[in-house]
Design a protein around this motif. Structure first.
Motif, mmCIF file in Angstrom:
data_model
loop_
_atom_site.group_PDB
_atom_site.id
_atom_site.type_symbol
_atom_site.label_atom_id
_atom_site.label_comp_id
_atom_site.label_asym_id
_atom_site.label_seq_id
_atom_site.Cartn_x
_atom_site.Cartn_y
_atom_site.Cartn_z
ATOM 1 N N HIS A 103 9.271 6.195 1.970
ATOM 2 C CA HIS A 103 7.941 6.150 2.642
ATOM 3 C C HIS A 103 7.477 4.758 2.891
ATOM 4 O O HIS A 103 6.926 4.665 4.083
ATOM 5 C CB HIS A 103 6.784 6.820 1.890
ATOM 6 N N THR A 104 7.903 3.877 2.126
ATOM 7 C CA THR A 104 7.827 2.502 2.700
ATOM 8 C C THR A 104 8.472 2.061 3.826
ATOM 9 O O THR A 104 8.082 1.533 4.756
ATOM 10 C CB THR A 104 8.207 1.520 1.624
ATOM 11 N N GLU A 105 9.572 2.638 4.011
ATOM 12 C CA GLU A 105 10.437 2.278 5.192
ATOM 13 C C GLU A 105 10.017 2.976 6.433
ATOM 14 O O GLU A 105 9.771 2.343 7.356
ATOM 15 C CB GLU A 105 12.008 2.843 4.853
ATOM 16 N N HIS A 106 9.337 4.082 6.054
ATOM 17 C CA HIS A 106 8.811 4.940 7.238
ATOM 18 C C HIS A 106 7.525 4.099 7.869
ATOM 19 O O HIS A 106 7.369 3.943 8.760
ATOM 20 C CB HIS A 106 8.355 6.454 6.729
ATOM 21 N N HIS A 107 6.835 3.597 7.149
ATOM 22 C CA HIS A 107 5.706 2.745 7.342
ATOM 23 C C HIS A 107 5.850 1.526 8.024
ATOM 24 O O HIS A 107 4.975 0.878 8.795
ATOM 25 C CB HIS A 107 4.551 2.339 6.103
ATOM 26 N N LEU A 108 6.995 0.715 7.962
ATOM 27 C CA LEU A 108 7.502 -0.145 8.470
ATOM 28 C C LEU A 108 8.131 0.304 9.860
ATOM 29 O O LEU A 108 7.591 -0.517 10.937
ATOM 30 C CB LEU A 108 8.566 -1.028 7.743
ATOM 31 N N PHE A 109 8.739 1.332 9.924
ATOM 32 C CA PHE A 109 9.330 1.578 11.088
ATOM 33 C C PHE A 109 9.130 3.142 11.598
ATOM 34 O O PHE A 109 9.910 4.117 11.269
ATOM 35 C CB PHE A 109 10.849 1.408 11.316
ATOM 36 N N PRO A 110 7.719 3.626 11.704
ATOM 37 C CA PRO A 110 7.370 4.744 12.052
ATOM 38 C C PRO A 110 8.078 5.789 12.927
ATOM 39 O O PRO A 110 8.326 6.909 12.744
ATOM 40 C CB PRO A 110 5.764 4.825 12.286
ATOM 41 N N ALA A 111 8.447 5.033 14.131
ATOM 42 C CA ALA A 111 9.162 5.589 15.061
ATOM 43 C C ALA A 111 10.759 5.672 15.153
ATOM 44 O O ALA A 111 11.611 5.911 15.790
ATOM 45 C CB ALA A 111 8.957 4.891 16.630
ATOM 46 N N MET A 112 11.443 4.967 13.978
ATOM 47 C CA MET A 112 12.945 5.016 13.632
ATOM 48 C C MET A 112 13.109 6.179 12.601
ATOM 49 O O MET A 112 12.389 7.039 12.061
ATOM 50 C CB MET A 112 13.088 3.837 12.718
ATOM 51 N N ASN A 113 14.264 6.922 13.422
ATOM 52 C CA ASN A 113 14.768 8.225 12.662
ATOM 53 C C ASN A 113 14.946 7.804 11.004
ATOM 54 O O ASN A 113 15.670 7.006 10.867
ATOM 55 C CB ASN A 113 15.897 8.741 13.357
ATOM 56 N N PRO A 114 14.350 8.742 10.266
ATOM 57 C CA PRO A 114 14.751 8.414 8.868
ATOM 58 C C PRO A 114 16.233 8.467 8.465
ATOM 59 O O PRO A 114 16.547 8.001 7.329
ATOM 60 C CB PRO A 114 14.030 9.660 8.033
ATOM 61 N N ASN A 149 0.962 -1.305 0.081
ATOM 62 C CA ASN A 149 -0.094 0.197 -0.012
ATOM 63 C C ASN A 149 0.713 1.190 -0.159
ATOM 64 O O ASN A 149 0.168 2.285 -0.018
ATOM 65 C CB ASN A 149 -1.033 0.063 1.095
ATOM 66 N N THR A 150 1.952 1.226 0.048
ATOM 67 C CA THR A 150 3.084 2.392 -0.004
ATOM 68 C C THR A 150 3.989 2.396 -1.147
ATOM 69 O O THR A 150 4.427 1.290 -1.532
ATOM 70 C CB THR A 150 3.597 2.525 1.502
ATOM 71 N N LEU A 151 4.505 3.540 -1.602
ATOM 72 C CA LEU A 151 5.570 3.931 -2.557
ATOM 73 C C LEU A 151 6.620 4.627 -1.904
ATOM 74 O O LEU A 151 6.466 5.673 -1.317
ATOM 75 C CB LEU A 151 4.821 4.530 -3.786
ATOM 76 N N THR A 152 7.819 4.248 -2.296
ATOM 77 C CA THR A 152 9.033 4.946 -1.970
ATOM 78 C C THR A 152 9.462 5.567 -3.265
ATOM 79 O O THR A 152 9.331 4.986 -4.297
ATOM 80 C CB THR A 152 10.192 4.243 -1.448
ATOM 81 N N VAL A 153 9.737 7.146 -3.011
ATOM 82 C CA VAL A 153 9.941 7.673 -4.076
ATOM 83 C C VAL A 153 11.493 8.145 -4.298
ATOM 84 O O VAL A 153 12.236 7.980 -3.162
ATOM 85 C CB VAL A 153 9.294 9.094 -4.607
ATOM 86 N N THR A 154 12.184 8.162 -5.338
ATOM 87 C CA THR A 154 13.620 8.762 -5.360
ATOM 88 C C THR A 154 13.935 10.149 -5.735
ATOM 89 O O THR A 154 13.338 10.691 -6.729
ATOM 90 C CB THR A 154 14.464 7.783 -6.084
ATOM 91 N N VAL A 155 14.631 10.856 -5.126
ATOM 92 C CA VAL A 155 15.106 12.234 -5.504
ATOM 93 C C VAL A 155 16.562 12.399 -5.117
ATOM 94 O O VAL A 155 17.195 11.332 -4.555
ATOM 95 C CB VAL A 155 14.315 13.124 -4.640
ATOM 96 N N PRO A 156 17.151 13.371 -5.702
ATOM 97 C CA PRO A 156 18.315 13.462 -5.556
ATOM 98 C C PRO A 156 19.108 13.473 -4.054
ATOM 99 O O PRO A 156 18.052 13.875 -3.304
ATOM 100 C CB PRO A 156 18.904 14.966 -6.375
ATOM 101 N N LYS A 157 20.152 13.277 -3.814
ATOM 102 C CA LYS A 157 20.618 13.088 -2.463
ATOM 103 C C LYS A 157 20.568 14.331 -1.713
ATOM 104 O O LYS A 157 20.278 14.376 -0.457
ATOM 105 C CB LYS A 157 22.092 12.535 -2.151
#
Length: 349
Positions: free
Chosen positions: A268-279, A248-256
């Motif tokens: 964003h996929t990573e964020h929904h797996l670990f919302p309390a983890m620092n990005p 249900n989630t998409l990660t997008v890529t942008v320049p560093k």
């Protein structure tokens, strides 16, 4: 669509392979917020007290708009508890970071942390999910909108990016304010009124012409940047009965350098797996996901994701597809036949 798994199922399999510090708050992120806050205050002060040429005011308005968005991304991070864990400090810092966007921390945690994250892409309970075909038929204004050509709808939709976050935030206030108990409700109302009072007070103090550059144009720019990300987070993905971030989630890529300015919000996929983890640690999570489930992981450049949004409708058909109701055109969703490089349309039978 493959068998759906909960975010906890994935997290349990990835967590042992991540460093211990990935699960600790990172207060050092506040230095980025301090830089944004300094830029915001300095730019507003410069517009207020100096009679600058209009093009310099326009330039400062863009700097402010990017700064409003940047500190807003940090506010999102803070209110998930990944910067500081002390509740009162988290809420104060979150309120400061979201002040330019006029969104209070208590409402944000209810709307975003609880309702959206727990019920992501659920047809009825996710406050950010788009309408299904059944809901479409219950909303007369949507029937009128979908009679318009898709290119025109997309143009209007993308133009409205500059208003969408602010409007949706106000909608969430009226949706949830009655669910808070009396004392908490007063806090939610106060956290809405104070930022707006600040910016309206600034209008009275400096006049409309300078306020246009000091707040209104920056707010529109910040809205556009935020919604450029938020619109791609889930709107190409299916509605799901199980909160599966890889479906249900998409990660997008942008320049560093953009990831640095936006605090890795693109993961964003990573964020929904670990919302309390620092990005800061999301690149490590991404590596583990792609190692284990590369065929389930959705990733597009931000430009490609926005272009795909432009070319597809936003009404869900049988949860897994997107439909243009008046034309009977059906499109796939990510993981369900949608190829952003070659978008195919089938006619509803």
């Amino acid at each position: 669509m493959k068998e759906l798994r909960s975010f906890g199922w994935y997290a349990a399999r990835i967590s042992p392979h991540l460093p211990r510090e990935a699960f600790q708050p990172v207060p050092g992120r506040l230095w980025g917020g301090a830089v944004y806050l300094t830029i915001i205050m300095s730019s507003i002060l410069l517009i207020t007290i100096v009679d600058l040429h209009w093009w310099i005011n326009v330039l400062l308005a863009f700097v402010l708009g990017f700064s409003f968005a940047g500190i807003g991304f940090l506010g999102h991070e803070i209110l998930h508890g990944s910067v500081v864990r002390t509740p009162w400090l988290r809420n104060v810092l979150g309120a400061i970071a979201l002040w330019p966007l006029c969104t209070g921390p208590k409402l944000w945690r209810k709307w975003h942390n609880i309702e959206h994250h727990v019920h992501t892409q659920h047809e009825e309970t996710d406050p950010d999910a788009w309408a299904s075909l059944e809901q479409f038929y219950q909303r007369p204004y949507m029937k009128w909108v979908y009679k318009l050509p898709m290119w025109f709808r997309s143009t209007i939709s993308f133009t409205c990016f500059s208003l969408t976050f602010t409007v949706h935030s106000l909608r969430m206030f009226f949706r949830y304010v009655r669910e808070f108990k009396q004392r908490a409700r007063l806090k939610v109302i106060t956290q809405l009124v104070l930022p707006w009072s600040t910016w309206i007070g600034l209008l009275v103090l400096i006049g409309f012409e300078k306020w246009l550059f000091a707040f209104l144009i920056p707010l529109l720019i910040a809205n556009f940047i935020l919604i450029a990300y938020i619109s791609t987070n889930h709107r190409l993905n299916p509605l799901v009965p199980v909160n599966d971030p890889l479906a249900n989630t998409l990660t997008v890529t942008v320049p560093k350098w953009v990831d640095v300015l936006h605090f890795n919000f693109s993961y964003h996929t990573e964020h929904h797996l670990f919302p309390a983890m620092n990005p800061k640690y999301y690149p490590l999570v991404k590596k583990e996901i792609k190692k284990r489930w590369p065929d389930r992981y959705h990733e597009l450049s931000l430009f490609k994701a926005l272009l795909t949004l432009w070319k597809t409708p936003r009404i869900y058909y049988k949860a897994k597809e997107l439909i243009d109701p008046h034309r009977g055109h059906v499109y796939g969703s990510l993981g369900n036949g949608l190829d952003p490089n070659q978008i195919k349309v089938k006619k509803l039978k």
